[in-house]
Design a protein around this motif. Structure first.
Motif: not given
Length: 380
Positions: A178-179, A216-221, A90-95, A183-184
């Protein structure tokens, strides 16, 4: 004699002449001559000073502040016991999500009113308690009743309130956000306005992945609320619950699990079994509002709670002429009065269960909307 003398002289001269060669029989053997090795003279090599060239000073590629912050997030995750495989995935690819940061910066308090009486609830309720929300809520209330009744027996929470929160939060699962949650949350933590809060939520999201939740499930506000109940990751870690007895609490795809999780949240917030959230009342013109105004200064949501009166028993309210107009409450129950212009009644006596709804979202408009939508769903 003369001849003899001459011979002797001749012989002597021969012996004295260097060029005379002796006869072989006259050679006397002696020691072998010593062979002397011819040595090559060794001269010292000249020592020349070696030139010293400075090392080229190549600047390392510049590291952005965002890249540096990701190093911090990885370190925090390790301290919290997150699996290294999860961190590396996860961490190296955070945007960096600029949109999430812009939305967060745009947040402002919805009201700074400090007076006792609220503005009209009418326009809000018109927008948020629609015929579509009511009918769709009633359909789910009916189709999920078997599990809802079991959830009610387990947690003590009114099933209609559970469905109303589900409808208010995500329009019954239609709008969950959909965020990309990681990343958010990382972006909002990096922004720094509420760094500790969002770092905690980011780490909780990683822990959800350690528990088997897919990225992919971890979407939200934009602010991190996720799933059907719109839980923050820290809440999901603590309070998501299994609502259909299959052994797993999936608040992203399973409505019954979402219902049980909402019930678990409300019970954790102090929901009292077999007690309504509030009842409508008629308020006499003689009510001394100054005498019932709350003097408390709550640390959380002060403007929200400032609109509530002091806590008095139902019997005390009756003695002042504040009378329930529908469902009643035990005379000994402690309740607070809130006047509610435009909310179908002059006011409501609010129980502790109303405050449990406020814990879900600290807004009188929200909590009143949930309570009245629940009444409509249950046809009360």
């Amino acid at each position: 004699m003369i001849g003899g003398v001459m011979l002797a002289v001749t012989s002597a001269m021969a012996l004295a002449t260097p060029s005379a060669q002796p006869r072989p029989s006259a050679i006397v053997a002696g020691p072998a001559p010593v062979q002397v090795a011819q040595l090559t003279p060794v001269y010292p090599q000249p020592v020349y000073p070696q030139p010293v060239y400075p090392q080229p000073a190549y600047a390392p590629p510049p590291q952005s502040a965002w890249d540096g912050y990701k190093v911090r997030l990885a370190a925090l995750a390790r301290q919290q016991g997150v699996r290294e495989a999860t961190i590396q995935a996860v961490v190296p690819y955070l945007r960096l999500n600029q949109r999430a940061m812009d939305l967060d910066r745009a947040q402002r308090p919805t009201s700074t009113r400090t007076d006792y009486a609220p503005a009209s609830f009418g326009p809000y309720l018109t927008r948020h308690i629609t015929s579509s929300l009511i009918s769709r809520g009633q359909a789910r209330y009916s189709s999920h009743w078997a599990n809802l009744s079991r959830i009610q027996a387990m947690y003590g929470v009114d099933p209609a309130v559970i469905i109303a929160i589900y409808g208010k939060e995500t329009s019954y699962g239609a709008v969950t956000g959909s965020f990309d949650l990681l990343d958010a949350l990382a972006s909002l933590a990096y922004e720094g306005r509420r760094r500790q809060m969002f770092e905690d939520e980011f780490l909780a999201a990683l822990k959800l992945m350690d528990q088997g939740v897919q990225r992919w499930q971890l979407k939200g506000s934009y602010a991190g609320a996720t799933g059907y109940p719109q839980f923050m990751p820290t809440v999901a870690l603590r309070l998501r619950a299994d609502g259909d007895a299959d052994g797993y609490a999936d608040i992203w795809r399973n409505e019954d699990d979402a219902f049980a999780s909402i019930a678990n949240y409300l019970r954790n917030a102090g929901w009292k079994r077999d007690m309504p959230w509030g009842v409508p009342v008629a308020i006499p013109g003689t009510l001394n509002r100054a005498a019932v105004q709350s003097r408390l200064n709550p640390p959380r949501c002060p403007n929200v709670y400032r609109r509530h009166s002091r806590w008095l028993t139902v019997a005390q309210w009756r003695s002042m002429g504040v009378m329930p107009t529908g469902r009643t409450l035990p005379d000994t129950e402690l309740v607070a009065l809130m006047e509610t212009p435009g909310a179908y009644a002059q006011g409501y006596l609010l129980t502790g269960n109303y405050r449990a709804i406020l814990d879900y979202n600290c807004s009188n408009y929200y909590a009143m909307g949930v309570g009245l939508l629940a009444n409509a769903i249950a046809r009360r």
